[in-house]
Design a protein around this motif. Structure first.
Motif, PDB file in Angstrom:
ATOM      1  N   GLY A  67       0.799  -1.229   0.000  1.00  9.31           N
ATOM      2  CA  GLY A  67       0.000   0.000   0.000  1.00  9.31           C
ATOM      3  C   GLY A  67       0.828   1.274   0.000  1.00  9.31           C
ATOM      4  N   LYS A  68       2.085   1.164  -0.447  1.00 10.87           N
ATOM      5  CA  LYS A  68       2.954   2.355  -0.458  1.00 10.87           C
ATOM      6  C   LYS A  68       2.353   3.469  -1.311  1.00 10.87           C
ATOM      7  N   SER A  69       1.882   3.093  -2.499  1.00 10.20           N
ATOM      8  CA  SER A  69       1.384   4.128  -3.422  1.00 10.20           C
ATOM      9  C   SER A  69       0.117   4.790  -2.907  1.00 10.20           C
ATOM     10  N   THR A  70      -0.798   3.992  -2.338  1.00  9.54           N
ATOM     11  CA  THR A  70      -2.040   4.553  -1.784  1.00  9.54           C
ATOM     12  C   THR A  70      -1.706   5.551  -0.681  1.00  9.54           C
ATOM     13  N   PHE A  71      -0.798   5.136   0.181  1.00  5.99           N
ATOM     14  CA  PHE A  71      -0.373   5.959   1.312  1.00  5.99           C
ATOM     15  C   PHE A  71       0.325   7.225   0.803  1.00  5.99           C
ATOM     16  N   ALA A  72       1.265   7.052  -0.129  1.00  9.58           N
ATOM     17  CA  ALA A  72       2.038   8.188  -0.649  1.00  9.58           C
ATOM     18  C   ALA A  72       1.121   9.190  -1.356  1.00  9.58           C
ATOM     19  N   LYS A  73       0.152   8.651  -2.098  1.00 14.44           N
ATOM     20  CA  LYS A  73      -0.781   9.508  -2.831  1.00 14.44           C
ATOM     21  C   LYS A  73      -1.624  10.344  -1.857  1.00 14.44           C
ATOM     22  N   ALA A  74      -2.071   9.704  -0.791  1.00 13.56           N
ATOM     23  CA  ALA A  74      -2.895  10.415   0.200  1.00 13.56           C
ATOM     24  C   ALA A  74      -2.081  11.516   0.895  1.00 13.56           C
ATOM     25  N   ILE A  75      -0.829  11.219   1.191  1.00 17.53           N
ATOM     26  CA  ILE A  75       0.033  12.214   1.838  1.00 17.53           C
ATOM     27  C   ILE A  75       0.243  13.401   0.907  1.00 17.53           C
ATOM     28  N   ALA A  76       0.545  13.091  -0.365  1.00 12.90           N
ATOM     29  CA  ALA A  76       0.814  14.159  -1.331  1.00 12.90           C
ATOM     30  C   ALA A  76      -0.417  15.058  -1.475  1.00 12.90           C
ATOM     31  N   ALA A  77      -1.604  14.440  -1.522  1.00  8.94           N
ATOM     32  CA  ALA A  77      -2.830  15.230  -1.671  1.00  8.94           C
ATOM     33  C   ALA A  77      -3.013  16.138  -0.453  1.00  8.94           C
ATOM     34  N   ARG A  78      -2.744  15.595   0.718  1.00  8.18           N
ATOM     35  CA  ARG A  78      -2.928  16.368   1.943  1.00  8.18           C
ATOM     36  C   ARG A  78      -1.971  17.558   2.012  1.00  8.18           C
ATOM     37  N   LEU A  79      -0.733  17.345   1.543  1.00  5.93           N
ATOM     38  CA  LEU A  79       0.281  18.403   1.679  1.00  5.93           C
ATOM     39  C   LEU A  79       0.389  19.293   0.449  1.00  5.93           C
ATOM     40  N   GLY A  80      -0.284  18.897  -0.648  1.00 10.45           N
ATOM     41  CA  GLY A  80      -0.115  19.634  -1.897  1.00 10.45           C
ATOM     42  C   GLY A  80       1.246  19.361  -2.516  1.00 10.45           C
ATOM     43  N   TYR A  81       1.781  18.167  -2.273  1.00  8.10           N
ATOM     44  CA  TYR A  81       3.067  17.764  -2.826  1.00  8.10           C
ATOM     45  C   TYR A  81       2.826  16.940  -4.110  1.00  8.10           C
ATOM     46  N   ILE A  82       3.908  16.732  -4.853  1.00  6.37           N
ATOM     47  CA  ILE A  82       3.818  15.881  -6.043  1.00  6.37           C
ATOM     48  C   ILE A  82       4.121  14.441  -5.628  1.00  6.37           C
ATOM     49  N   PHE A  83       3.295  13.517  -6.109  1.00 10.68           N
ATOM     50  CA  PHE A  83       3.498  12.096  -5.792  1.00 10.68           C
ATOM     51  C   PHE A  83       4.166  11.408  -6.985  1.00 10.68           C
ATOM     52  N   ILE A  84       5.248  10.693  -6.723  1.00  9.96           N
ATOM     53  CA  ILE A  84       5.917   9.964  -7.810  1.00  9.96           C
ATOM     54  C   ILE A  84       6.066   8.488  -7.445  1.00  9.96           C
ATOM     55  N   ASP A  85       5.433   7.655  -8.271  1.00  9.98           N
ATOM     56  CA  ASP A  85       5.455   6.203  -8.088  1.00  9.98           C
ATOM     57  C   ASP A  85       6.615   5.647  -8.926  1.00  9.98           C
ATOM     58  N   THR A  86       7.762   5.411  -8.285  1.00 12.05           N
ATOM     59  CA  THR A  86       8.934   4.995  -9.074  1.00 12.05           C
ATOM     60  C   THR A  86       8.808   3.552  -9.560  1.00 12.05           C
ATOM     61  N   GLY A  87       8.004   2.746  -8.857  1.00 13.97           N
ATOM     62  CA  GLY A  87       7.774   1.372  -9.325  1.00 13.97           C
ATOM     63  C   GLY A  87       7.154   1.378 -10.718  1.00 13.97           C
ATOM     64  N   ALA A  88       6.299   2.387 -10.970  1.00  7.34           N
ATOM     65  CA  ALA A  88       5.653   2.491 -12.286  1.00  7.34           C
ATOM     66  C   ALA A  88       6.703   2.689 -13.377  1.00  7.34           C
ATOM     67  N   MET A  89       7.792   3.365 -13.035  1.00 11.16           N
ATOM     68  CA  MET A  89       8.839   3.614 -14.030  1.00 11.16           C
ATOM     69  C   MET A  89       9.565   2.305 -14.374  1.00 11.16           C
ATOM     70  N   TYR A  90       9.864   1.486 -13.349  1.00 10.02           N
ATOM     71  CA  TYR A  90      10.499   0.176 -13.613  1.00 10.02           C
ATOM     72  C   TYR A  90       9.536  -0.732 -14.374  1.00 10.02           C
ATOM     73  N   ARG A  91       8.261  -0.626 -14.041  1.00 11.19           N
ATOM     74  CA  ARG A  91       7.259  -1.426 -14.752  1.00 11.19           C
ATOM     75  C   ARG A  91       7.149  -0.988 -16.215  1.00 11.19           C
ATOM     76  N   ALA A  92       7.259   0.325 -16.459  1.00 19.29           N
ATOM     77  CA  ALA A  92       7.144   0.831 -17.827  1.00 19.29           C
ATOM     78  C   ALA A  92       8.287   0.313 -18.694  1.00 19.29           C
ATOM     79  N   VAL A  93       9.492   0.297 -18.143  1.00 16.77           N
ATOM     80  CA  VAL A  93      10.638  -0.239 -18.906  1.00 16.77           C
ATOM     81  C   VAL A  93      10.414  -1.742 -19.164  1.00 16.77           C
ATOM     82  N   THR A  94       9.886  -2.430 -18.154  1.00 16.99           N
ATOM     83  CA  THR A  94       9.632  -3.873 -18.293  1.00 16.99           C
ATOM     84  C   THR A  94       8.596  -4.132 -19.381  1.00 16.99           C
ATOM     85  N   LEU A  95       7.531  -3.341 -19.396  1.00 12.82           N
ATOM     86  CA  LEU A  95       6.487  -3.504 -20.416  1.00 12.82           C
ATOM     87  C   LEU A  95       7.080  -3.297 -21.809  1.00 12.82           C
TER      88      LEU A  95
END
Ligand code: DC
Length: 232
Positions: free
Chosen positions: A18-46
């Protein structure tokens, strides 16, 4: 809030906790940018899968390394999700990168040095202005060792497998709990034992085991830690 200083929040930990769910909620609360780096490794894999660089499930390191310059990854904010979608060479791949096929090959691809070099450089650039919540495996140890707040997330492997199983079957994927559990356990092992930037808790990271915590409870925990770091 009296302190408007923008910081970097690094969230590392096991897969499917649940890292991404948690990170996304934090970013929304603080007005920060959320970056899911796992998605980047997955994109290269795809991309590697679609271009025949993982024949019979075995990643061809040389070919993947040679293709890296052809892979242009970027994120675009999707207001419907309240998060950014990932694009490869202009194609939206957000849902294509979440299949079990990609999950089964991503550890091998993410253990390739040249892949990590390219993606880490991109991640450091994205966090240059601070005010980011980044989740991954090596954010607090390699990408931003100077991050002001480092969180190391974990949860019981069966709890994690059940969560991912629910997510995938809700989308209509034809998977079994057993194969998801196998994938979770084998990715933990691969992520923690690879030679380059293995998953490990940074010495100054705080542990969050969310096996028996709701998202609301995790946010309450976060608020306390954030206030401590910001000296509020
Ligand atoms: O967070 P995730 O499960 O979507 O990540 C997919 C894989 O990418 C994971 O098994 C390991 C790899 N990864 C990594 O090596 N380093 C990161 N910073 C993020 C993910």
């Amino acid at each position: 809030m009296s302190n408007n200083r923008k910081i970097i929040i690094a969230i590392d930990g096991h897969s499917s906790c649940g890292k991404s769910t948690f990170a996304k909620a934090i970013a929304a609360r603080l007005g920060y940018i959320f970056i899911d780096t796992g998605a980047m490794y997955r994109a290269v894999t795809l991309y590697a899968l679609e271009h025949g660089a993982i024949p019979s499930g075995i990643a061809d390191e040389e070919r993947i390394e040679a293709m890296l310059s052809d892979i242009d990854i970027n994120f675009r904010f999707n207001p419907k999700r309240g998060a950014s979608d990932i694009y490869v060479n202009g194609d939206l791949v957000e849902s294509k990168i979440r299949t079990i096929e990609v999950s089964n090959c991503v550890s091998a691809v993410s253990s390739i040095g040249a892949v990590r070099q390219k993606l880490v450089a991109m991640q450091q650039e994205m966090g240059r202005k601070r005010g980011v919540v980044m989740d991954g495996r090596d954010i607090g140890t390699v990408v931003f060792p100077e991050a002001e707040l480092k969180i190391y997330m974990t949860a019981d492997p069966m709890v994690r497998a059940e969560r991912r199983y629910k997510e995938l079957t809700a989308k209509g994927d034809n998977v079994t709990l057993e194969e998801i559990y196998e994938n979770v356990v084998s990715r933990d092992k691969a992520d923690m034992s690879r030679a380059i930037s293995p998953l490990r808790k940074a010495d100054d990271a705080i542990v969050l085991d969310n096996s028996h915590m709701s998202v609301a409870e995790q946010m309450e925990w976060f608020d306390k830690e954030f206030a401590r770091v910001m000296d509020l």
